[in-house]
Motif scaffolding. Sequence first.
Motif, mmCIF file in Angstrom:
data_model
loop_
_atom_site.group_PDB
_atom_site.id
_atom_site.type_symbol
_atom_site.label_atom_id
_atom_site.label_comp_id
_atom_site.label_asym_id
_atom_site.label_seq_id
_atom_site.Cartn_x
_atom_site.Cartn_y
_atom_site.Cartn_z
ATOM 1 N N GLU A 67 0.016 97.926 41.293
ATOM 2 C CA GLU A 67 -0.816 96.820 40.820
ATOM 3 C C GLU A 67 -1.827 97.311 39.783
ATOM 4 O OE1 GLU A 67 -0.952 94.027 44.833
ATOM 5 O OE2 GLU A 67 -2.369 95.676 44.610
ATOM 6 N N LEU A 68 -2.461 98.428 40.080
ATOM 7 C CA LEU A 68 -3.431 99.007 39.149
ATOM 8 C C LEU A 68 -2.761 99.382 37.833
ATOM 9 C CD1 LEU A 68 -6.194 100.183 38.409
ATOM 10 C CD2 LEU A 68 -5.550 102.269 39.636
ATOM 11 N N GLU A 69 -1.577 99.974 37.915
ATOM 12 C CA GLU A 69 -0.858 100.381 36.704
ATOM 13 C C GLU A 69 -0.551 99.177 35.814
ATOM 14 O OE1 GLU A 69 3.371 102.504 35.366
ATOM 15 O OE2 GLU A 69 2.951 102.093 37.475
ATOM 16 N N ILE A 70 -0.059 98.097 36.421
ATOM 17 C CA ILE A 70 0.277 96.911 35.636
ATOM 18 C C ILE A 70 -0.982 96.269 35.068
ATOM 19 C CG2 ILE A 70 1.124 94.536 35.843
ATOM 20 C CD1 ILE A 70 3.380 95.637 37.572
ATOM 21 N N PHE A 71 -2.050 96.215 35.853
ATOM 22 C CA PHE A 71 -3.326 95.683 35.363
ATOM 23 C C PHE A 71 -3.770 96.447 34.114
ATOM 24 C CE2 PHE A 71 -7.970 95.915 35.242
ATOM 25 C CZ PHE A 71 -8.335 94.581 35.310
ATOM 26 N N GLU A 72 -3.698 97.763 34.172
ATOM 27 C CA GLU A 72 -4.154 98.578 33.042
ATOM 28 C C GLU A 72 -3.249 98.420 31.828
ATOM 29 O OE1 GLU A 72 -4.576 102.441 34.894
ATOM 30 O OE2 GLU A 72 -6.684 102.027 35.391
ATOM 31 N N HIS A 73 -1.964 98.174 32.048
ATOM 32 C CA HIS A 73 -1.078 97.868 30.919
ATOM 33 C C HIS A 73 -1.424 96.503 30.325
ATOM 34 C CE1 HIS A 73 1.542 101.286 30.889
ATOM 35 N NE2 HIS A 73 2.023 101.079 32.103
ATOM 36 N N LEU A 74 -1.651 95.526 31.186
ATOM 37 C CA LEU A 74 -1.903 94.159 30.723
ATOM 38 C C LEU A 74 -3.157 94.054 29.868
ATOM 39 C CD1 LEU A 74 -0.993 92.124 33.935
ATOM 40 C CD2 LEU A 74 0.151 91.949 31.719
ATOM 41 N N ILE A 75 -4.218 94.756 30.242
ATOM 42 C CA ILE A 75 -5.471 94.606 29.494
ATOM 43 C C ILE A 75 -5.429 95.298 28.133
ATOM 44 C CG2 ILE A 75 -6.894 94.241 31.540
ATOM 45 C CD1 ILE A 75 -7.788 97.140 31.385
ATOM 46 N N THR A 76 -4.344 96.025 27.850
ATOM 47 C CA THR A 76 -4.184 96.587 26.505
ATOM 48 C C THR A 76 -3.527 95.587 25.557
ATOM 49 O OG1 THR A 76 -1.979 97.545 26.913
ATOM 50 C CG2 THR A 76 -3.893 98.893 27.498
ATOM 51 N N VAL A 77 -3.019 94.484 26.108
ATOM 52 C CA VAL A 77 -2.332 93.477 25.295
ATOM 53 C C VAL A 77 -3.363 92.559 24.642
ATOM 54 C CG1 VAL A 77 -0.674 91.575 25.310
ATOM 55 C CG2 VAL A 77 -0.332 93.548 26.824
ATOM 56 N N THR A 78 -3.240 92.343 23.356
ATOM 57 C CA THR A 78 -4.156 91.459 22.637
ATOM 58 C C THR A 78 -4.139 90.065 23.254
ATOM 59 O OG1 THR A 78 -3.767 92.667 20.581
ATOM 60 C CG2 THR A 78 -4.708 90.457 20.389
ATOM 61 N N GLY A 79 -5.321 89.559 23.580
ATOM 62 C CA GLY A 79 -5.424 88.224 24.156
ATOM 63 C C GLY A 79 -5.416 88.194 25.667
ATOM 64 N N VAL A 80 -5.247 89.354 26.297
ATOM 65 C CA VAL A 80 -5.248 89.417 27.764
ATOM 66 C C VAL A 80 -6.463 90.216 28.225
ATOM 67 C CG1 VAL A 80 -4.007 90.112 29.844
ATOM 68 C CG2 VAL A 80 -2.736 89.300 27.847
ATOM 69 N N GLY A 81 -7.431 89.529 28.807
ATOM 70 C CA GLY A 81 -8.602 90.196 29.347
ATOM 71 C C GLY A 81 -8.401 90.531 30.812
#
Length: 207
Positions: A67-81
Amino acid sequence: MIASLRGQVLYRTATTVTIEAAGVGYQVNVTPAHALQLRLDSEVLLLTHLVVREDAWTLYGFQRAEELEIFEHLITVTGVGPKSALGVLAQLEPEQVARAVSDEDVKAFTAVSGIGPKTAKLIILSLAGKIALAPAPGTAAGEPSIESASAALRRDVVEALLGLGYAERQAAPAVDDAAKALDGEDPDVAALLRATLKLLGPAGSRS
């Protein structure tokens, strides 16, 4: 960086939990399903990510490294806080996120409040090849399944939905509908809450 936090649960809301560690209380943002599983006065270990901004330092907590890994990937995506990233994990298990990316399933991400088609496509493009596809956890071989969610389980999910801003007249029927859709499975709080949120959509979107 605060990478993990172990301590006693002092307080919780629908989306946050306060953990006391070494005499200091830390407020941590978690998914609604995770919050329901954290019992007051119990000792817990959370994997955490600290978001530092000029006006606030905010902690996000997780049960599993995936879960932590995916969260950290997601917040690198433009538009995803961080809030939207946590929203994705409130709707989808890590294995489901990996499957949605692999299958280029835009609808899986647009079901999350605040994520539109363009952002969903960008998530898929950005995460492709970065997260491993693993089988979703299921019922162990030989373990009997139940026909429907128990009354106690449904009460917990309705309680979580009320905390998220849904009216009880919306929440209770939606939980029943989600439980029927999961008939034959053995849902836990997280699975039933995710299924119900998919039926309801964002709070306030139904009259």
